[in-house]
Design a protein around this motif. Structure first.
Motif, PDB file in Angstrom:
ATOM      1  N   ASP A   1      17.356 -13.580 -12.782  1.00 57.22           N
ATOM      2  CA  ASP A   1      16.908 -14.417 -11.681  1.00 57.22           C
ATOM      3  C   ASP A   1      16.205 -13.627 -10.593  1.00 57.22           C
ATOM      4  OD1 ASP A   1      19.821 -16.523 -11.918  1.00 57.22           O
ATOM      5  OD2 ASP A   1      17.868 -16.734 -12.847  1.00 57.22           O
ATOM      6  N   LYS A   2      16.589 -12.369 -10.397  1.00 54.85           N
ATOM      7  CA  LYS A   2      15.961 -11.588  -9.335  1.00 54.85           C
ATOM      8  C   LYS A   2      14.490 -11.320  -9.611  1.00 54.85           C
ATOM      9  CE  LYS A   2      20.046  -9.294  -7.574  1.00 54.85           C
ATOM     10  NZ  LYS A   2      20.703  -8.003  -7.337  1.00 54.85           N
ATOM     11  N   SER A   3      14.126 -11.086 -10.848  1.00 55.88           N
ATOM     12  CA  SER A   3      12.725 -10.817 -11.144  1.00 55.88           C
ATOM     13  C   SER A   3      11.873 -12.066 -10.910  1.00 55.88           C
ATOM     14  CB  SER A   3      12.552 -10.304 -12.564  1.00 55.88           C
ATOM     15  OG  SER A   3      12.985 -11.266 -13.507  1.00 55.88           O
ATOM     16  N   ALA A   4      12.405 -13.219 -11.222  1.00 54.87           N
ATOM     17  CA  ALA A   4      11.677 -14.461 -10.948  1.00 54.87           C
ATOM     18  C   ALA A   4      11.533 -14.680  -9.450  1.00 54.87           C
ATOM     19  CB  ALA A   4      12.398 -15.641 -11.588  1.00 54.87           C
ATOM     20  N   LEU A   5      12.577 -14.345  -8.705  1.00 57.94           N
ATOM     21  CA  LEU A   5      12.525 -14.482  -7.250  1.00 57.94           C
ATOM     22  C   LEU A   5      11.479 -13.538  -6.662  1.00 57.94           C
ATOM     23  CD1 LEU A   5      13.753 -15.635  -4.607  1.00 57.94           C
ATOM     24  CD2 LEU A   5      15.308 -13.690  -4.650  1.00 57.94           C
ATOM     25  N   VAL A   6      11.447 -12.307  -7.135  1.00 56.03           N
ATOM     26  CA  VAL A   6      10.481 -11.334  -6.639  1.00 56.03           C
ATOM     27  C   VAL A   6       9.055 -11.796  -6.936  1.00 56.03           C
ATOM     28  CG1 VAL A   6       9.608  -8.990  -6.970  1.00 56.03           C
ATOM     29  CG2 VAL A   6      12.052  -9.374  -6.711  1.00 56.03           C
ATOM     30  N   ALA A   7       8.815 -12.274  -8.141  1.00 56.68           N
ATOM     31  CA  ALA A   7       7.479 -12.765  -8.495  1.00 56.68           C
ATOM     32  C   ALA A   7       7.103 -13.983  -7.658  1.00 56.68           C
ATOM     33  CB  ALA A   7       7.424 -13.108  -9.976  1.00 56.68           C
ATOM     34  N   GLY A   8       8.069 -14.867  -7.410  1.00 57.48           N
ATOM     35  CA  GLY A   8       7.805 -16.047  -6.588  1.00 57.48           C
ATOM     36  C   GLY A   8       7.487 -15.693  -5.156  1.00 57.48           C
ATOM     37  N   VAL A   9       8.265 -14.773  -4.592  1.00 57.70           N
ATOM     38  CA  VAL A   9       8.011 -14.349  -3.215  1.00 57.70           C
ATOM     39  C   VAL A   9       6.654 -13.664  -3.111  1.00 57.70           C
ATOM     40  CG1 VAL A   9       8.781 -12.750  -1.409  1.00 57.70           C
ATOM     41  CG2 VAL A   9      10.434 -14.203  -2.554  1.00 57.70           C
ATOM     42  N   GLY A  10       6.323 -12.834  -4.084  1.00 60.43           N
ATOM     43  CA  GLY A  10       5.011 -12.192  -4.087  1.00 60.43           C
ATOM     44  C   GLY A  10       3.877 -13.198  -4.155  1.00 60.43           C
ATOM     45  N   SER A  11       4.053 -14.251  -4.928  1.00 59.70           N
ATOM     46  CA  SER A  11       3.025 -15.288  -5.027  1.00 59.70           C
ATOM     47  C   SER A  11       2.875 -16.065  -3.732  1.00 59.70           C
ATOM     48  CB  SER A  11       3.355 -16.242  -6.169  1.00 59.70           C
ATOM     49  OG  SER A  11       3.335 -15.550  -7.391  1.00 59.70           O
ATOM     50  N   VAL A  12       3.999 -16.349  -3.074  1.00 56.23           N
ATOM     51  CA  VAL A  12       3.941 -17.068  -1.788  1.00 56.23           C
ATOM     52  C   VAL A  12       3.240 -16.208  -0.738  1.00 56.23           C
ATOM     53  CG1 VAL A  12       5.349 -17.958   0.104  1.00 56.23           C
ATOM     54  CG2 VAL A  12       5.913 -18.553  -2.244  1.00 56.23           C
ATOM     55  N   VAL A  13       3.567 -14.922  -0.713  1.00 61.43           N
ATOM     56  CA  VAL A  13       2.903 -14.013   0.227  1.00 61.43           C
ATOM     57  C   VAL A  13       1.409 -13.945  -0.077  1.00 61.43           C
ATOM     58  CG1 VAL A  13       2.726 -11.587   0.918  1.00 61.43           C
ATOM     59  CG2 VAL A  13       4.964 -12.664   0.737  1.00 61.43           C
ATOM     60  N   GLY A  14       1.055 -13.896  -1.348  1.00 60.19           N
ATOM     61  CA  GLY A  14      -0.353 -13.874  -1.735  1.00 60.19           C
ATOM     62  C   GLY A  14      -1.092 -15.138  -1.338  1.00 60.19           C
ATOM     63  N   ALA A  15      -0.435 -16.276  -1.489  1.00 58.54           N
ATOM     64  CA  ALA A  15      -1.053 -17.544  -1.094  1.00 58.54           C
ATOM     65  C   ALA A  15      -1.272 -17.595   0.416  1.00 58.54           C
ATOM     66  CB  ALA A  15      -0.197 -18.716  -1.549  1.00 58.54           C
ATOM     67  N   GLY A  16      -0.285 -17.124   1.158  1.00 54.36           N
ATOM     68  CA  GLY A  16      -0.437 -17.076   2.613  1.00 54.36           C
ATOM     69  C   GLY A  16      -1.566 -16.160   3.029  1.00 54.36           C
ATOM     70  N   GLY A  17      -1.679 -15.029   2.348  1.00 52.33           N
ATOM     71  CA  GLY A  17      -2.777 -14.109   2.641  1.00 52.33           C
ATOM     72  C   GLY A  17      -4.130 -14.699   2.297  1.00 52.33           C
ATOM     73  N   ALA A  18      -4.196 -15.455   1.213  1.00 50.94           N
ATOM     74  CA  ALA A  18      -5.459 -16.087   0.827  1.00 50.94           C
ATOM     75  C   ALA A  18      -5.890 -17.132   1.850  1.00 50.94           C
ATOM     76  CB  ALA A  18      -5.327 -16.715  -0.556  1.00 50.94           C
ATOM     77  N   VAL A  19      -4.936 -17.929   2.321  1.00 54.45           N
ATOM     78  CA  VAL A  19      -5.255 -18.942   3.341  1.00 54.45           C
ATOM     79  C   VAL A  19      -5.703 -18.259   4.628  1.00 54.45           C
ATOM     80  CG1 VAL A  19      -4.262 -20.745   4.804  1.00 54.45           C
ATOM     81  CG2 VAL A  19      -3.780 -20.725   2.363  1.00 54.45           C
ATOM     82  N   ALA A  20      -5.014 -17.192   5.014  1.00 54.88           N
ATOM     83  CA  ALA A  20      -5.388 -16.466   6.231  1.00 54.88           C
ATOM     84  C   ALA A  20      -6.781 -15.844   6.098  1.00 54.88           C
ATOM     85  CB  ALA A  20      -4.352 -15.396   6.532  1.00 54.88           C
ATOM     86  N   ALA A  21      -7.090 -15.320   4.928  1.00 50.79           N
ATOM     87  CA  ALA A  21      -8.407 -14.715   4.715  1.00 50.79           C
ATOM     88  C   ALA A  21      -9.514 -15.752   4.808  1.00 50.79           C
ATOM     89  CB  ALA A  21      -8.453 -14.018   3.356  1.00 50.79           C
ATOM     90  N   VAL A  22      -9.298 -16.907   4.192  1.00 57.93           N
ATOM     91  CA  VAL A  22     -10.309 -17.971   4.248  1.00 57.93           C
ATOM     92  C   VAL A  22     -10.463 -18.471   5.671  1.00 57.93           C
ATOM     93  CG1 VAL A  22     -10.802 -20.354   3.546  1.00 57.93           C
ATOM     94  CG2 VAL A  22     -10.068 -18.682   1.850  1.00 57.93           C
ATOM     95  N   SER A  23      -9.345 -18.615   6.379  1.00 61.50           N
ATOM     96  CA  SER A  23      -9.384 -19.117   7.747  1.00 61.50           C
ATOM     97  C   SER A  23     -10.117 -18.175   8.684  1.00 61.50           C
ATOM     98  CB  SER A  23      -7.951 -19.336   8.251  1.00 61.50           C
ATOM     99  OG  SER A  23      -7.953 -19.706   9.601  1.00 61.50           O
ATOM    100  N   SER A  24      -9.930 -16.880   8.496  1.00 58.75           N
ATOM    101  CA  SER A  24     -10.524 -15.929   9.433  1.00 58.75           C
ATOM    102  C   SER A  24     -11.896 -15.420   9.006  1.00 58.75           C
ATOM    103  CB  SER A  24      -9.586 -14.746   9.636  1.00 58.75           C
ATOM    104  OG  SER A  24      -9.409 -14.048   8.427  1.00 58.75           O
ATOM    105  N   ALA A  25     -12.279 -15.610   7.747  1.00 58.60           N
ATOM    106  CA  ALA A  25     -13.544 -15.055   7.259  1.00 58.60           C
ATOM    107  C   ALA A  25     -14.758 -15.829   7.758  1.00 58.60           C
ATOM    108  CB  ALA A  25     -13.554 -15.009   5.730  1.00 58.60           C
ATOM    109  N   GLY A  26     -14.622 -17.120   7.910  1.00 59.04           N
ATOM    110  CA  GLY A  26     -15.768 -17.929   8.329  1.00 59.04           C
ATOM    111  C   GLY A  26     -15.565 -18.458   9.733  1.00 59.04           C
TER     112      GLY A  26
END
Length: 80
Positions: free
Chosen positions: A4-29
């Motif tokens: 379960d820990k590996s799934a949690l780590v992958a999930g948290v990494g994906s959520v952080v990545g999604a947040g970073g993608a939204v922030a990048a799109v928001s600040s790039a234009g």
């Protein structure tokens, strides 16, 4: 993913990545997450790889997957 820990780590990494993608799109234009902000942000992100807004969509969609996979790989490497 056998534990379960590996799934949690992958999930948290994906959520952080999604947040970073939204922030990048928001600040790039144009500032903000309205239609103009999203369109110009995706176009700006896409121009980094030599494309347009469609390339920006691909880059921002791939970012959470790549970060989640990297987090999972680092976790498995450190778990040994």
């Amino acid at each position: 993913m056998s534990d379960d820990k590996s799934a949690l780590v992958a999930g948290v990494g994906s959520v952080v990545g999604a947040g970073g993608a939204v922030a990048a799109v928001s600040s790039a234009g144009v500032a903000g997450l309205g239609a103009t902000g999203i369109t110009s942000g995706l176009a700006a992100v896409g121009s980094v790889v030599g494309g347009s807004m469609a390339a920006g969509v691909c880059v921002t969609a791939a970012a959470p997957v790549a970060i989640g996979a990297a987090a999972y790989g680092i976790y498995k490497l450190l778990k040994r």
